[in-house]
Design a protein around this motif. Structure first.
Motif: not given
Length: 107
Positions: A95-102
């Protein structure tokens, strides 16, 4: 998850938005566990979805982008891998990685 078929691959490469692609092979136990983690994220956020690529059917893509192993989670923009993740440690980390990508994409 949306399975990527060879016929649609070229059109996906020219997709305007970034794509998050889960790269796997069917008999990989770690891939199956990673896929379950991603399913939890899809269920918790209906706006989040992933494309699923069977690495066995896309050897050129794997070689060109130097994909080191499966499972892999890739951020693809304009046909280029701009970020990748190989360690699926937890749903929270994903979740944290995906939020960073967003956030990267909105800059």
């Amino acid at each position: 998850m949306i399975d990527i078929k060879k016929e649609q691959w070229k059109s996906l490469l020219h997709h305007e938005e970034s794509l998050v692609i889960f790269v796997h092979t069917p008999f990989c136990a770690t891939c199956q566990l990673a896929e379950r983690m991603l399913a939890i994220l899809e269920e918790s956020d209906q706006a989040q979805f992933f494309y699923r690529m069977n690495a066995s059917f896309f050897p050129e893509f794997m070689k060109e982008n130097k994909i080191q192993s499966v499972p892999a989670l890739l951020l693809v923009k304009d046909g280029l891998v701009v970020d990748q993740l190989y360690a699926f440690e937890s749903v929270t980390k994903l979740h944290a990685v995906l939020e960073g990508w967003k956030q990267k994409q909105s800059i």
